[in-house]
Design a protein around this motif. Sequence first.
Motif, PDB file in Angstrom:
ATOM      1  N   ASP A 121       0.833  -1.202   0.000  1.00 44.95           N
ATOM      2  CA  ASP A 121       0.000   0.000   0.000  1.00 44.95           C
ATOM      3  C   ASP A 121       0.870   1.257   0.000  1.00 44.95           C
ATOM      4  O   ASP A 121       0.562   2.239  -0.676  1.00 44.95           O
ATOM      5  CB  ASP A 121      -0.935   0.006   1.204  1.00 44.95           C
ATOM      6  N   ILE A 122       1.935   1.211   0.763  1.00 45.57           N
ATOM      7  CA  ILE A 122       2.864   2.343   0.796  1.00 45.57           C
ATOM      8  C   ILE A 122       3.495   2.532  -0.574  1.00 45.57           C
ATOM      9  O   ILE A 122       3.578   3.650  -1.094  1.00 45.57           O
ATOM     10  CB  ILE A 122       3.940   2.121   1.881  1.00 45.57           C
ATOM     11  N   LEU A 123       3.918   1.431  -1.194  1.00 47.45           N
ATOM     12  CA  LEU A 123       4.523   1.502  -2.523  1.00 47.45           C
ATOM     13  C   LEU A 123       3.524   2.028  -3.541  1.00 47.45           C
ATOM     14  O   LEU A 123       3.858   2.889  -4.358  1.00 47.45           O
ATOM     15  CB  LEU A 123       5.044   0.121  -2.932  1.00 47.45           C
ATOM     16  N   ARG A 124       2.292   1.528  -3.503  1.00 47.97           N
ATOM     17  CA  ARG A 124       1.267   1.980  -4.449  1.00 47.97           C
ATOM     18  C   ARG A 124       1.045   3.483  -4.333  1.00 47.97           C
ATOM     19  O   ARG A 124       1.030   4.200  -5.336  1.00 47.97           O
ATOM     20  CB  ARG A 124      -0.051   1.242  -4.212  1.00 47.97           C
ATOM     21  N   ASP A 125       0.904   3.979  -3.107  1.00 50.25           N
ATOM     22  CA  ASP A 125       0.679   5.416  -2.914  1.00 50.25           C
ATOM     23  C   ASP A 125       1.866   6.237  -3.392  1.00 50.25           C
ATOM     24  O   ASP A 125       1.706   7.297  -3.997  1.00 50.25           O
ATOM     25  CB  ASP A 125       0.389   5.706  -1.445  1.00 50.25           C
ATOM     26  N   LYS A 126       3.071   5.747  -3.128  1.00 50.41           N
ATOM     27  CA  LYS A 126       4.286   6.454  -3.557  1.00 50.41           C
ATOM     28  C   LYS A 126       4.353   6.523  -5.085  1.00 50.41           C
ATOM     29  O   LYS A 126       4.641   7.577  -5.664  1.00 50.41           O
ATOM     30  CB  LYS A 126       5.517   5.743  -3.003  1.00 50.41           C
ATOM     31  N   LEU A 127       4.057   5.397  -5.735  1.00 50.43           N
ATOM     32  CA  LEU A 127       4.124   5.369  -7.198  1.00 50.43           C
ATOM     33  C   LEU A 127       3.002   6.184  -7.835  1.00 50.43           C
ATOM     34  O   LEU A 127       3.210   6.818  -8.876  1.00 50.43           O
ATOM     35  CB  LEU A 127       4.088   3.921  -7.689  1.00 50.43           C
ATOM     36  N   LEU A 128       1.833   6.197  -7.235  1.00 51.29           N
ATOM     37  CA  LEU A 128       0.743   7.023  -7.761  1.00 51.29           C
ATOM     38  C   LEU A 128       1.088   8.508  -7.660  1.00 51.29           C
ATOM     39  O   LEU A 128       0.796   9.289  -8.568  1.00 51.29           O
ATOM     40  CB  LEU A 128      -0.568   6.716  -7.029  1.00 51.29           C
ATOM     41  N   ALA A 129       1.734   8.889  -6.570  1.00 55.97           N
ATOM     42  CA  ALA A 129       2.168  10.281  -6.435  1.00 55.97           C
ATOM     43  C   ALA A 129       3.244  10.603  -7.464  1.00 55.97           C
ATOM     44  O   ALA A 129       3.253  11.688  -8.061  1.00 55.97           O
ATOM     45  CB  ALA A 129       2.696  10.526  -5.023  1.00 55.97           C
ATOM     46  N   GLN A 148       1.780  11.250 -10.827  1.00 58.21           N
ATOM     47  CA  GLN A 148       1.205  12.590 -10.937  1.00 58.21           C
ATOM     48  C   GLN A 148       2.296  13.652 -11.127  1.00 58.21           C
ATOM     49  O   GLN A 148       2.126  14.595 -11.885  1.00 58.21           O
ATOM     50  CB  GLN A 148       0.380  12.922  -9.688  1.00 58.21           C
ATOM     51  N   GLU A 149       3.408  13.493 -10.412  1.00 61.50           N
ATOM     52  CA  GLU A 149       4.479  14.485 -10.458  1.00 61.50           C
ATOM     53  C   GLU A 149       5.323  14.389 -11.722  1.00 61.50           C
ATOM     54  O   GLU A 149       5.734  15.403 -12.279  1.00 61.50           O
ATOM     55  CB  GLU A 149       5.389  14.328  -9.237  1.00 61.50           C
ATOM     56  N   LYS A 150       5.610  13.169 -12.151  1.00 63.65           N
ATOM     57  CA  LYS A 150       6.500  12.975 -13.307  1.00 63.65           C
ATOM     58  C   LYS A 150       5.707  12.373 -14.449  1.00 63.65           C
ATOM     59  O   LYS A 150       5.007  13.092 -15.151  1.00 63.65           O
ATOM     60  CB  LYS A 150       7.682  12.108 -12.902  1.00 63.65           C
ATOM     61  N   ASP A 151       5.826  11.082 -14.646  1.00 60.35           N
ATOM     62  CA  ASP A 151       5.021  10.403 -15.662  1.00 60.35           C
ATOM     63  C   ASP A 151       4.935   8.920 -15.338  1.00 60.35           C
ATOM     64  O   ASP A 151       5.695   8.414 -14.506  1.00 60.35           O
ATOM     65  CB  ASP A 151       5.577  10.640 -17.072  1.00 60.35           C
ATOM     66  N   GLY A 185       5.898   6.356 -16.944  1.00 63.42           N
ATOM     67  CA  GLY A 185       7.109   5.606 -17.263  1.00 63.42           C
ATOM     68  C   GLY A 185       8.064   5.542 -16.091  1.00 63.42           C
ATOM     69  O   GLY A 185       8.642   4.492 -15.795  1.00 63.42           O
ATOM     70  N   VAL A 186       8.235   6.659 -15.407  1.00 64.15           N
ATOM     71  CA  VAL A 186       9.111   6.706 -14.237  1.00 64.15           C
ATOM     72  C   VAL A 186       8.542   5.823 -13.126  1.00 64.15           C
ATOM     73  O   VAL A 186       9.274   5.057 -12.483  1.00 64.15           O
ATOM     74  CB  VAL A 186       9.287   8.169 -13.749  1.00 64.15           C
ATOM     75  N   ALA A 187       7.243   5.899 -12.918  1.00 65.87           N
ATOM     76  CA  ALA A 187       6.605   5.086 -11.873  1.00 65.87           C
ATOM     77  C   ALA A 187       6.730   3.596 -12.191  1.00 65.87           C
ATOM     78  O   ALA A 187       7.012   2.784 -11.298  1.00 65.87           O
ATOM     79  CB  ALA A 187       5.138   5.485 -11.726  1.00 65.87           C
ATOM     80  N   LEU A 188       6.553   3.212 -13.449  1.00 68.03           N
ATOM     81  CA  LEU A 188       6.680   1.805 -13.829  1.00 68.03           C
ATOM     82  C   LEU A 188       8.119   1.307 -13.665  1.00 68.03           C
ATOM     83  O   LEU A 188       8.344   0.171 -13.239  1.00 68.03           O
ATOM     84  CB  LEU A 188       6.215   1.603 -15.270  1.00 68.03           C
ATOM     85  N   THR A 189       9.082   2.149 -13.994  1.00 64.77           N
ATOM     86  CA  THR A 189      10.487   1.771 -13.800  1.00 64.77           C
ATOM     87  C   THR A 189      10.781   1.535 -12.327  1.00 64.77           C
ATOM     88  O   THR A 189      11.417   0.544 -11.954  1.00 64.77           O
ATOM     89  CB  THR A 189      11.411   2.864 -14.356  1.00 64.77           C
ATOM     90  N   ARG A 235      -1.787  -2.199 -12.402  1.00 58.51           N
ATOM     91  CA  ARG A 235      -3.137  -1.921 -12.881  1.00 58.51           C
ATOM     92  C   ARG A 235      -3.644  -0.591 -12.317  1.00 58.51           C
ATOM     93  O   ARG A 235      -4.251   0.202 -13.035  1.00 58.51           O
ATOM     94  CB  ARG A 235      -4.073  -3.067 -12.498  1.00 58.51           C
ATOM     95  N   ALA A 236      -3.363  -0.342 -11.047  1.00 61.73           N
ATOM     96  CA  ALA A 236      -3.769   0.940 -10.436  1.00 61.73           C
ATOM     97  C   ALA A 236      -3.043   2.100 -11.102  1.00 61.73           C
ATOM     98  O   ALA A 236      -3.633   3.169 -11.311  1.00 61.73           O
ATOM     99  CB  ALA A 236      -3.471   0.911  -8.940  1.00 61.73           C
ATOM    100  N   LEU A 237      -1.774   1.900 -11.460  1.00 59.67           N
ATOM    101  CA  LEU A 237      -1.033   2.945 -12.171  1.00 59.67           C
ATOM    102  C   LEU A 237      -1.656   3.210 -13.543  1.00 59.67           C
ATOM    103  O   LEU A 237      -1.750   4.364 -13.979  1.00 59.67           O
ATOM    104  CB  LEU A 237       0.435   2.550 -12.322  1.00 59.67           C
ATOM    105  N   GLY A 238      -2.082   2.150 -14.230  1.00 62.50           N
ATOM    106  CA  GLY A 238      -2.724   2.315 -15.528  1.00 62.50           C
ATOM    107  C   GLY A 238      -4.017   3.105 -15.436  1.00 62.50           C
ATOM    108  O   GLY A 238      -4.277   4.009 -16.243  1.00 62.50           O
ATOM    109  N   LYS A 239      -4.821   2.776 -14.445  1.00 66.87           N
ATOM    110  CA  LYS A 239      -6.088   3.511 -14.255  1.00 66.87           C
ATOM    111  C   LYS A 239      -5.832   4.976 -13.930  1.00 66.87           C
ATOM    112  O   LYS A 239      -6.495   5.875 -14.455  1.00 66.87           O
ATOM    113  CB  LYS A 239      -6.911   2.858 -13.148  1.00 66.87           C
TER     114      LYS A 239
END
Length: 137
Positions: A61-69, A72-75, A77-81, A102-106
């Motif tokens: 959950d912590i990772l998901r929230d960090k990557l979702l943020a 929003q800030e970058k793009d 591609g950076v979150a997926l990497t 999947r959450a990142l895609g949505k």
Amino acid sequence: MTHTARRIGRSLALVLPVVLVLSGTLAVTSVPWAGSSSQTQMLTASSENVSVRAKPRAPQDILRDKLLAELQEKDPGVALTHLQRTVEERPSLAKHCMSIARALGKAAVQHYGPVRAQTFSRPVCDTSYAAGVAHES
């Protein structure tokens, strides 16, 4: 006679503190907090307003929230990497990789639109990112 006096003394020693505590508690429960009000407000103990410790959050959950943020800030591609690197570093998160991607895609569809979000797609976690984009479109 001393035996009776001793029994009375022991009884008072046990009962008197209880009586004092209860009478003190009752005395402070009806304190007028609003000086101008004619009604007496009662001070009551309630479990409704008690602070409850937050449950520790799961690493995924912590990772998901960090990557979702980060999305929003970058793009995306950076979150997926970062998702791919984190899963490689911490294999215990691999079972959550698909749901996070999947959450990142949505979220990418909501932020960038379906066409632009699809351009960031890459084969991270069995293309779950693309599935999230397709589901949200």
